[in-house]
Design a protein around this motif. Structure first.
Motif, PDB file in Angstrom:
ATOM      1  N   SER A 268       0.829  -1.205   0.000  1.00  0.00           N
ATOM      2  CA  SER A 268       0.000   0.000   0.000  1.00  0.00           C
ATOM      3  C   SER A 268       0.863   1.254   0.000  1.00  0.00           C
ATOM      4  O   SER A 268       1.977   1.268   0.551  1.00  0.00           O
ATOM      5  CB  SER A 268      -0.920   0.020   1.226  1.00  0.00           C
ATOM      6  N   SER A 300      -6.303   6.812   6.637  1.00  0.00           N
ATOM      7  CA  SER A 300      -6.556   6.203   5.335  1.00  0.00           C
ATOM      8  C   SER A 300      -7.221   7.229   4.424  1.00  0.00           C
ATOM      9  O   SER A 300      -7.917   8.134   4.889  1.00  0.00           O
ATOM     10  CB  SER A 300      -7.460   4.973   5.481  1.00  0.00           C
ATOM     11  N   PHE A 301      -6.977   7.095   3.122  1.00  0.00           N
ATOM     12  CA  PHE A 301      -7.619   8.000   2.168  1.00  0.00           C
ATOM     13  C   PHE A 301      -7.893   7.258   0.870  1.00  0.00           C
ATOM     14  O   PHE A 301      -7.309   6.199   0.603  1.00  0.00           O
ATOM     15  CB  PHE A 301      -6.765   9.244   1.906  1.00  0.00           C
ATOM     16  N   SER A 302      -8.777   7.819   0.079  1.00  0.00           N
ATOM     17  CA  SER A 302      -9.142   7.237  -1.210  1.00  0.00           C
ATOM     18  C   SER A 302      -8.694   8.154  -2.338  1.00  0.00           C
ATOM     19  O   SER A 302      -8.399   9.331  -2.124  1.00  0.00           O
ATOM     20  CB  SER A 302     -10.656   7.007  -1.288  1.00  0.00           C
ATOM     21  N   LYS A 303      -8.664   7.602  -3.528  1.00  0.00           N
ATOM     22  CA  LYS A 303      -8.344   8.388  -4.710  1.00  0.00           C
ATOM     23  C   LYS A 303      -9.270   9.586  -4.806  1.00  0.00           C
ATOM     24  O   LYS A 303     -10.461   9.486  -4.511  1.00  0.00           O
ATOM     25  CB  LYS A 303      -8.473   7.518  -5.957  1.00  0.00           C
ATOM     26  N   TYR A 305      -9.270  12.211  -2.907  1.00  0.00           N
ATOM     27  CA  TYR A 305      -9.319  12.983  -1.671  1.00  0.00           C
ATOM     28  C   TYR A 305      -8.275  14.104  -1.763  1.00  0.00           C
ATOM     29  O   TYR A 305      -7.211  13.932  -2.361  1.00  0.00           O
ATOM     30  CB  TYR A 305      -8.984  12.118  -0.460  1.00  0.00           C
ATOM     31  N   ALA A 321      -5.122  13.153  -4.102  1.00  0.00           N
ATOM     32  CA  ALA A 321      -4.596  11.792  -4.128  1.00  0.00           C
ATOM     33  C   ALA A 321      -4.836  11.141  -5.483  1.00  0.00           C
ATOM     34  O   ALA A 321      -5.957  11.163  -5.995  1.00  0.00           O
ATOM     35  CB  ALA A 321      -5.224  10.962  -3.018  1.00  0.00           C
ATOM     36  N   LYS A 323      -4.347   7.919  -5.957  1.00  0.00           N
ATOM     37  CA  LYS A 323      -4.864   6.581  -5.700  1.00  0.00           C
ATOM     38  C   LYS A 323      -5.069   6.419  -4.198  1.00  0.00           C
ATOM     39  O   LYS A 323      -4.732   7.305  -3.408  1.00  0.00           O
ATOM     40  CB  LYS A 323      -3.908   5.520  -6.239  1.00  0.00           C
ATOM     41  N   ASP A 324      -5.630   5.287  -3.794  1.00  0.00           N
ATOM     42  CA  ASP A 324      -5.869   5.021  -2.378  1.00  0.00           C
ATOM     43  C   ASP A 324      -4.539   4.875  -1.648  1.00  0.00           C
ATOM     44  O   ASP A 324      -3.520   4.489  -2.239  1.00  0.00           O
ATOM     45  CB  ASP A 324      -6.675   3.737  -2.194  1.00  0.00           C
ATOM     46  N   GLY A 325      -4.580   5.162  -0.332  1.00  0.00           N
ATOM     47  CA  GLY A 325      -3.366   5.005   0.445  1.00  0.00           C
ATOM     48  C   GLY A 325      -3.559   5.361   1.902  1.00  0.00           C
ATOM     49  O   GLY A 325      -4.688   5.481   2.401  1.00  0.00           O
ATOM     50  N   LYS A 335     -12.498  14.560   2.165  1.00  0.00           N
ATOM     51  CA  LYS A 335     -13.465  14.078   1.187  1.00  0.00           C
ATOM     52  C   LYS A 335     -14.410  15.223   0.858  1.00  0.00           C
ATOM     53  O   LYS A 335     -15.069  15.775   1.736  1.00  0.00           O
ATOM     54  CB  LYS A 335     -14.248  12.892   1.736  1.00  0.00           C
TER      55      LYS A 335
END
Length: 410
Positions: A268, A300-303, A305, A321, A323-325, A335
């Motif tokens: 990740s 945690s974050f999503s694409k 964000y 972002a 991608k997710d990470g 968000k």
């Protein structure tokens, strides 16, 4: 012509190869205890190291009345140990005492241009330092004395130096102009963001749905148009189809999801503050968990964000972002509501307007932070959704042109 075999390269007729020790004496310095020098300008100057050389000029701030190792006018001074090893300056002042961190190269033949020798030593100095082993960087006497030098006739040495100085002056002027251009580019980017959040970067489209309508879909309690402000004071005027909203109105700022590092997959993306370039928000290097040792918890974050650094906000580490990470808890994943374009919000958070706001309300002296409360109540100038997209596209277009210019100067 040469006195040596296996010379580095052929030289023109009339030139020869020699070692530094063939024509020069190398004087090593001697340290003095504090009681043997002063700052009252009594005696002769005492040069202790790199701190006494600035831009190849000698800086004098100590004097001594009991010199034992003196450098004379015309010697080449070289820092031989510690921080700044390799720095050089010509002694154009006169008698001076040198400490152990300094060596003086003296022409004992009176047949050389010391300026030419300085140029040659400067060319080879990094290789000499690299060959000197030890925990503290240093120049070994034998390495410096054994340096092979191509020597032209004296008059040609002087012509070479005159040409060299002209070229260096020209290069310096280019560097100065490049620095001015780079500063202008940085200023231009800030101005572009300023125009963007004031509604002056792209034309207004009367057919766009007013921002007040999209805000109603987010929260009917948070409408603040220019004609009928919901807030008592707004930072500046915005177009009539824009609205003011707080960051807390239009995002989930502060409502982060945290996970233990132990629960993060090895492959990740794990983002730390040092991975982000200041001002631009570019990722310097993308690291996975397997690439670095980390402990504790992460957000945690999503694409898509918006990732915002709440620590030392003046460094302007903000990005969307890709991608997710997972990220350090000093970074807040944001968000956006469906009617907010993440790239546009990212630009607002990078703007001088928002930087000024965070500077006013940040807490902490050495490592200032933006509190969640202050962040959520920060006012955001909000255009119609289509205009948010158009503004972001225009900023990208203009920034690409400016970055291209900056790369050409690098």
């Amino acid at each position: 012509m040469s006195h040596y075999e296996n010379v580095p390269f052929d030289v023109p007729d009339g030139w020869c190869w020699c070692r530094l020790e063939d024509y020069f004496e190398l004087l090593s310095g001697q340290d003095f205890p504090p009681e043997k020098y002063n700052d009252a300008q009594v005696g002769i100057p005492y040069i202790i190291g790199a701190s006494n050389i600035y831009k190849e000029k000698i800086v004098i701030n100590r004097w001594t009345q009991t010199p034992s190792v003196k450098t004379a006018k015309g010697d080449l001074l070289v820092v031989c140990k510690g921080a700044g090893v390799g720095k050089m300056a010509l002694n154009d002042i006169g008698d001076m005492h040198i400490a152990r961190q300094i060596q003086a190269i003296r022409d004992v033949s009176q047949m050389m241009s010391i300026e030419y020798i300085k140029m040659v030593v400067s060319y080879y100095i990094e290789d000499i330092i690299a060959d000197a082993n030890g925990l503290i960087p240093g120049l070994k006497r034998e390495l410096l004395l054994s340096l092979m030098m191509p020597i032209p006739p004296l008059q040609e040495q002087r012509r070479i130096i005159a040409t060299y100085e002209q070229l260096m002056s020209f290069i310096e002027s280019i560097d100065n102009e490049s620095s001015e251009v780079l500063y202008s580019i940085k200023t231009a980017k800030s101005k572009i963001l300023d125009l963007a959040i004031h509604g002056k970067l792209v034309p207004q489209d009367p057919n766009d749905e007013p921002a007040s309508e999209l805000l109603k879909r987010i929260n009917t309690k948070t409408i603040a148009s220019c004609d009928n402000p919901h807030y008592e004071q707004v930072p500046f005027e915005i177009p009539s189809n824009w609205v003011w909203a707080t960051l807390g109105d239009i995002t989930n700022y502060g409502k982060c999801q945290t996970v233990s590092v132990d629960d993060i997959d090895e492959e990740s993306w794990v983002l730390e503050l040092e991975d982000i370039e200041k001002d631009s928000g570019k990722i310097i290097k993308l690291w996975t968990k397997s690439d670095r040792e980390i402990k504790g918890i992460r957000h945690s974050f999503s694409k898509s964000y918006v990732l915002y650094s709440k620590l030392r906000t003046y460094l302007n580490k903000v990005l969307v972002a890709s991608k997710d990470g997972f990220c350090t808890t000093e970074i807040i994943p944001i968000k956006c509501s469906d009617s907010i374009y993440p790239e546009y919000l990212c630009h607002v958070l990078r703007s001088k307007y928002f930087l000024d706001y965070t500077a006013q309300c940040g807490y902490g002296v050495k490592m200032p932070r933006l509190s969640t409360t202050d962040a959520r109540k920060a006012l955001v100038p909000l255009p119609p959704y289509e205009e948010q997209i158009n503004i972001s596209a225009k900023i990208k277009e203009l920034y690409c042109s400016l970055d291209y210019i900056a790369e050409m100067l690098a």
